[in-house]
Design a protein around this motif. Structure first.
Motif, mmCIF file in Angstrom:
data_model
loop_
_atom_site.group_PDB
_atom_site.id
_atom_site.type_symbol
_atom_site.label_atom_id
_atom_site.label_comp_id
_atom_site.label_asym_id
_atom_site.label_seq_id
_atom_site.Cartn_x
_atom_site.Cartn_y
_atom_site.Cartn_z
ATOM 1 N N MET B 36 1.562 12.231 -1.488
ATOM 2 C CA MET B 36 1.947 11.574 -2.757
ATOM 3 C C MET B 36 1.918 12.570 -3.917
ATOM 4 O O MET B 36 2.828 12.605 -4.741
ATOM 5 N N ARG B 53 -3.788 5.010 -8.042
ATOM 6 C CA ARG B 53 -2.395 5.460 -8.123
ATOM 7 C C ARG B 53 -2.199 6.787 -7.404
ATOM 8 O O ARG B 53 -1.093 7.133 -6.997
ATOM 9 N N LEU B 56 -0.472 6.307 -4.220
ATOM 10 C CA LEU B 56 0.753 5.510 -4.201
ATOM 11 C C LEU B 56 1.944 6.296 -4.749
ATOM 12 O O LEU B 56 1.789 7.110 -5.660
#
Lengths: 362, 292
Positions: B36, B53, B56
């Protein structure tokens, strides 16, 4: 096909001597069985013939050639192992052809010989399977097939049936017997099973503690055991051993007695005794016949009976406290505690010196 | 009773899956973070690290870091070097170590017990202690190449390969496995006329699949992760492996996105190799009790 001669063959592991000077002659086409209890050295002896164990001293001749220092492959032998030892990553066909492949045999010859072996062993339908898909008996067939294709001078079998169940063992035993008749090759077969020895052998070699106890045909050994060990080892149930005292000694026979046995004359089988000696009288259970309690030569009470249908095995406690086994060739009901007498043909009894189970000339 | 045992089984299953999921998360999250992060610009990457986050694919997603990473360093060259060095070492190691182990396990020769012990003893020597003497040695070793006889192995593939071919652990793995093979198989092959090499090649090695997979994976990981040794024996970019190449990315202001992009790229061969051998590897650990 070939002769095999063992001359004063010895083998030591470190300081421990396990084969103590063995002499054996195996004739061309003969089926010889090495038999003896665990640890008697029979497998070691076979492995020495195969070349898997070094020979410490003595000579080993196959087909007239001394092969002591030859590699296994140069001795003209093929071996079948107890655990089959077939290669799990190869098909049956590849397993059977392994020796030929190694020798670089042409493809056509390989196929012909594998097909021939498969036909003899009735396993044509198994050729493309892997060993994991075979039963124990089928695996042993593959191992035998692998031996056949090499056309060896001598077949060596190391307890080949020990890992099979009883029914299959009998089938395979008969097949090995037939195989010997068909191929006519010299075969050496190691077993601890006396039934295999008696049924398969032209000649039995009984071994104990690395020494030959006796060599002869199955019937010679059965009817004329050279010593106590052989007498006790062959035959089921085992021979009865009765401690006796030697009375008078005549040519070829001696009179013996015990508190439980009326004096009788028995053959000495070439062994020498003198009056007053302690000796062992050996009588096969099959030669004992039950009589009325006060008739017969031995007297006692029934301790146990085993009814096998065609045969009844009786354990009799003698009057002097000893125990004796009789095997009667009929179905017979005898309650424990019944008084019984036993008689036997003295000519079929054997007399041995009462020493440890030692070797005697044979 | 049946109800209770069904419930029990359900509960046990739930606990088992919970534990497995937890373990899987522990192992997967760093990889997820790496992939990511490789897709995010520097500022967002650093900002995201304080929240979930980070795991993600959200915000300003692009492959820009990959472009930049390939521009900064000769990634393809490094990859080829590493794959080549690792691949050749693994193959040579399997051949050399299995042959050595075959000799220890099946042949009878004087002193083999002692020599095997000495080889096993080398397992406790850390590489750092022999790095410098080894460097001095390889810097003077002769080699017959295209230009005839030459001295010194520095800045070559062979200096990265040859010292790593034979090792005690691989030999030990093979010896243990070989000793567990049924002895009769070897004897049967001998009686059938096979030479020792034919026994090795036609009987023993075809049955050694699980240990070959284990040894290959362990060797692959060691070789692919080589850092210290190539760092000191290789100065030329043309033969430099991936781990040393990582140094290109650590500057005054490290571009973390590029680092992550580079790491993602160089992780791919490891995953591919592992997936291919995974089944055999697990079978091997289950059968030998040796942990990787």
């Amino acid at each position: 096909m070939a002769t095999v001669r063992l001359r004063n063959l010895r083998k030591s592991f470190g300081a421990v001597e396990v084969i103590k000077g063995v002499d054996i002659d195996i004739e061309d086409g003969e089926f010889v069985v090495f038999v003896g209890p665990s640890g008697c050295g029979k497998s070691t002896l076979l492995r020495m013939i195969a070349g898997l164990e070094d020979i410490t001293s003595g000579t080993l001749e196959i087909d007239g050639v001394t092969v002591n220092d030859l590699a296994p492959k140069d001795r003209g032998i093929a071996m079948v192992f107890q655990t089959y030892a077939i290669f799990p990553h190869m098909t049956v066909r590849e397993n059977v052809a392994f020796g030929l492949t190694i020798a670089g045999a042409p493809r056509a010859e390989k196929e012909r010989k594998v097909a021939e072996a498969a036909r003899i062993l009735q396993m044509e339908h198994l050729l493309d399977r892997h060993p994991s898909q075979l039963s124990g008996g089928q695996r042993q067939r593959v191992a035998i097939g692998r031996a056949i294709v090499r056309d060896p001078k001598v077949f060596l079998f190391d307890e080949p049936l020990s890992n099979l169940d009883a029914a299959l063992r009998m089938d395979m035993r008969m097949e090995i017997g037939k195989l010997h008749q068909n191929l006519g090759a010299s075969m050496i077969y190691v077993t601890h099973d006396q039934v295999e020895a008696m049924t398969l052998a032209d000649k039995i070699v009984v071994l104990k503690d690395g020494e030959v106890m006796q060599t002869g045909t199955p019937m010679e050994l059965y009817h004329n055991p050279a010593n106590l060990f052989v007498a006790g080892f062959l035959g089921a149930p085992s021979m009865n051993f009765i401690k006796v005292e030697v009375g008078s000694v005549g040519p070829g026979q001696a009179t013996v007695r015990t508190p439980a046995l009326d004096p009788i004359d028995v053959p000495t089988g070439g062994r020498s005794f003198k009056g007053g000696d302690k000796a062992i009288l050996a009588v096969r259970p099959q030669y004992l016949t039950p009589t009325a309690p006060d008739a017969g030569m031995l007297h006692g009470t029934v301790a146990l009976t085993e009814r096998l249908g065609a045969e009844t095995v009786i354990d009799v406690t003698l009057r002097d406290g000893g125990s004796i086994i009789a095997a009667i060739a009929e179905d017979r009901v005898l309650k424990p505690g019944t008084e019984i007498g036993l008689s036997f043909d003295a000519a079929k009894a054997h007399l041995f010196a009462d020493e440890a189970l030692h070797t005697e000339p044979h | 009773m049946a109800m209770v045992s069904a419930e029990n089984r359900g509960l046990r299953l739930a606990v088992r899956y919970a534990v497995l999921t937890l373990v899987a998360i522990i192992f997967i999250f760093p990889l997820l973070f790496m992939v990511m992060s490789s897709l995010k610009p520097q500022a967002q990457l650093l900002a995201d690290t304080s929240s979930l986050r980070a795991f993600l694919p959200v915000g300003d997603i692009s492959l820009q870091n990959y472009t930049d990473a390939f521009r900064r360093a000769p990634v393809v060259t490094f990859m080829i070097n590493s794959v080549l060095v690792t691949g050749i070492t693994v193959l040579l190691s399997l051949a050399v170590c299995s042959l050595a182990a075959f000799s220890f396990a099946f042949l009878e020769w004087k002193g083999r017990g002692v020599i095997l012990s000495v080889i096993l003893a080398t397992l406790i020597i850390p590489f750092e202690t022999i790095a410098i003497p080894l460097l001095l040695m390889v810097s003077q070793l002769p080699w017959i190449g295209w230009n005839g006889l030459e001295f010194g192995w520095l800045n070559t593939y062979r200096v990265q390969i040859i010292p790593w071919v034979a090792d005690g652990l691989t030999i030990f793995l093979f010896v243990q496995y070989f000793r567990d093979l049924p002895r009769e198989l070897i004897e049967a092959a001998r009686v059938e006329g096979a030479t020792w090499f034919q026994v090795y090649w036609r009987v023993v090695m075809p049955l050694a699949g699980p240990v070959i997979a284990t040894a290959a994976i362990l060797k692959f990981l060691v070789m692919y992760n080589q850092y210290l040794w190539p760092l000191i024996v290789v100065q030329q970019e043309s033969v430099r492996p991936v781990m040393v190449g990582l140094g290109y990315f650590f500057q005054l202001n490290t571009a973390w996105g590029e680092v992550m992009a580079y790491l993602t790229v160089i992780t791919l061969p490891v995953l591919a190799f592992y997936l291919v051998l995974q089944r055999a590897f697990i079978a091997s650990i289950a059968s030998t009790g040796v942990k990787g």
